[in-house]
Design a protein around this motif. Structure first.
Motif, mmCIF file in Angstrom:
data_model
loop_
_atom_site.group_PDB
_atom_site.id
_atom_site.type_symbol
_atom_site.label_atom_id
_atom_site.label_comp_id
_atom_site.label_asym_id
_atom_site.label_seq_id
_atom_site.Cartn_x
_atom_site.Cartn_y
_atom_site.Cartn_z
ATOM 1 N N GLU A 34 0.741 -1.136 0.319
ATOM 2 C CA GLU A 34 -0.096 0.265 -0.029
ATOM 3 C C GLU A 34 1.119 1.275 0.271
ATOM 4 O OE1 GLU A 34 -2.900 -0.078 2.931
ATOM 5 O OE2 GLU A 34 -3.897 -2.087 2.436
ATOM 6 N N ILE A 35 2.088 0.988 0.248
ATOM 7 C CA ILE A 35 3.051 2.710 -0.434
ATOM 8 C C ILE A 35 2.899 2.644 -1.691
ATOM 9 C CG2 ILE A 35 5.279 2.986 0.177
ATOM 10 C CD1 ILE A 35 5.186 0.923 2.764
ATOM 11 N N GLY A 36 2.681 3.736 -2.465
ATOM 12 C CA GLY A 36 2.908 4.193 -3.859
ATOM 13 C C GLY A 36 3.227 4.895 -3.738
ATOM 14 N N PHE A 37 3.185 5.904 -4.726
ATOM 15 C CA PHE A 37 3.708 7.277 -5.594
ATOM 16 C C PHE A 37 2.957 8.277 -4.440
ATOM 17 C CE2 PHE A 37 6.401 5.622 -8.411
ATOM 18 C CZ PHE A 37 7.946 5.909 -8.081
ATOM 19 N N ASP A 38 1.783 7.929 -4.059
ATOM 20 C CA ASP A 38 0.675 8.820 -4.299
ATOM 21 C C ASP A 38 0.856 9.154 -2.294
ATOM 22 O OD1 ASP A 38 -0.150 6.541 -3.171
ATOM 23 O OD2 ASP A 38 -1.832 6.772 -2.423
ATOM 24 N N LEU A 39 1.928 8.834 -2.070
ATOM 25 C CA LEU A 39 2.201 8.839 -0.016
ATOM 26 C C LEU A 39 3.560 10.347 -0.294
ATOM 27 C CD1 LEU A 39 1.885 5.483 1.677
ATOM 28 C CD2 LEU A 39 -0.171 7.675 1.557
ATOM 29 N N LEU A 40 4.250 10.174 -1.429
ATOM 30 C CA LEU A 40 5.060 10.914 -1.414
ATOM 31 C C LEU A 40 5.327 12.036 -2.266
ATOM 32 C CD1 LEU A 40 8.140 10.037 -0.122
ATOM 33 C CD2 LEU A 40 8.536 9.014 -2.522
ATOM 34 N N ALA A 41 6.102 13.165 -1.748
ATOM 35 C CA ALA A 41 6.020 14.370 -1.686
ATOM 36 C C ALA A 41 7.002 15.027 -1.893
ATOM 37 C CB ALA A 41 5.353 15.364 -1.302
#
Length: 251
Positions: free
Chosen positions: A236-243
């Motif tokens: 469930e860790i993906g690009f949408d969690l990262l800035a």
């Protein structure tokens, strides 16, 4: 007491001979990219999901047919006997104690057959026959997978590293030859993360127990970070969690 944080390197530095410390710590050339890498990772920020049930978080993964309790693994680095008298054997034992499998370096300072359950890091040498014989040997000895190094077509100069290397006399030389933001790496697409220098620092400070303590602390910190961002598993860790430090998603 768990081992983690920047103080670990300083503790190891105080215990190691200067030549051994420099071998472990040095980067190539002026070491610019080594220092910039840590700053680059620190620039990332998380965009957590909210109102999610994270009462149960599992950091375990399946990788090459193996069930691992964490995607954080000990990298295959060379000459562990320069960090601790028991060298690669102590590292392998600490990794096993933490519920992981060791990736043994082809430049290990102990016989591969004595390392327990393990994968093997291999270079493809100009003489393919040497590579083939090495692979046949480690597979026969029980290696469960091969980890190919692809970024070393040439050995770059490290001005801080003196020759000959300060290896113990009893070390078996091969016949051929930092607080980590794990959730960041996974969000950028990695299935697992290999930790190099911190493992060596933990080995230098507390041997087998230090390696286990460090890996345990990474697993605990990862599970906590996953819960805080609303991820119940590494899947469930993906690009949408990262800035990348600017508040906007990485992709």
């Amino acid at each position: 007491m768990a081992l983690s944080g920047s103080s670990l390197e300083e503790s190891a530095r105080a215990m190691l001979p200067p030549g051994a410390y420099d071998f472990n710590a040095a980067g190539s050339g002026e070491e610019l990219s080594r220092d910039e890498a840590a700053d680059a990772w620190r620039s990332y920020r998380f965009l957590p999901r909210v109102l999610r049930d994270v009462s149960r978080v599992d950091s375990g993964i399946e990788l090459l047919g193996e069930r691992l309790n964490s995607p954080v693994r000990a990298a295959p680095t060379a000459f562990h006997a320069m960090a601790h008298p028991e060298g690669d054997i102590a590292t392998a034992q600490g990794v096993g104690d933490a519920g992981q499998l060791r990736i043994l370096s082809s430049r290990a300072t102990s016989p591969v057959e004595g390392a327990g359950p393990w994968w093997f890091q291999v270079y493809v040498l100009r003489d393919r026959e040497i590579t083939a014989r090495q692979v046949q040997r480690v597979v026969a000895a029980g290696a469960r997978a091969l980890v190919l190094t692809v970024d070393a077509p040439y050995v770059a100069a490290k001005p801080r590293v003196t020759r000959p290397l300060p290896l113990p006399r009893e070390a078996h030389a091969p016949a051929v030859g930092v607080d980590t933001r794990t959730a960041d790496w996974e969000a950028l697409g990695a299935d697992a993360v290999l930790i190099g220098r911190p493992i060596r620092w933990a080995l230098a400070v507390r041997g087998r127990a230090g390696v286990r303590s460090l890996l345990d602390s990474y697993r605990t910190e990862l599970a906590e970070a996953m819960a805080l961002v609303g991820a119940r598993s590494p899947e469930e860790i993906g690009f949408d969690l990262l800035a990348p430090g600017n508040g906007h998603p990485a992709r």
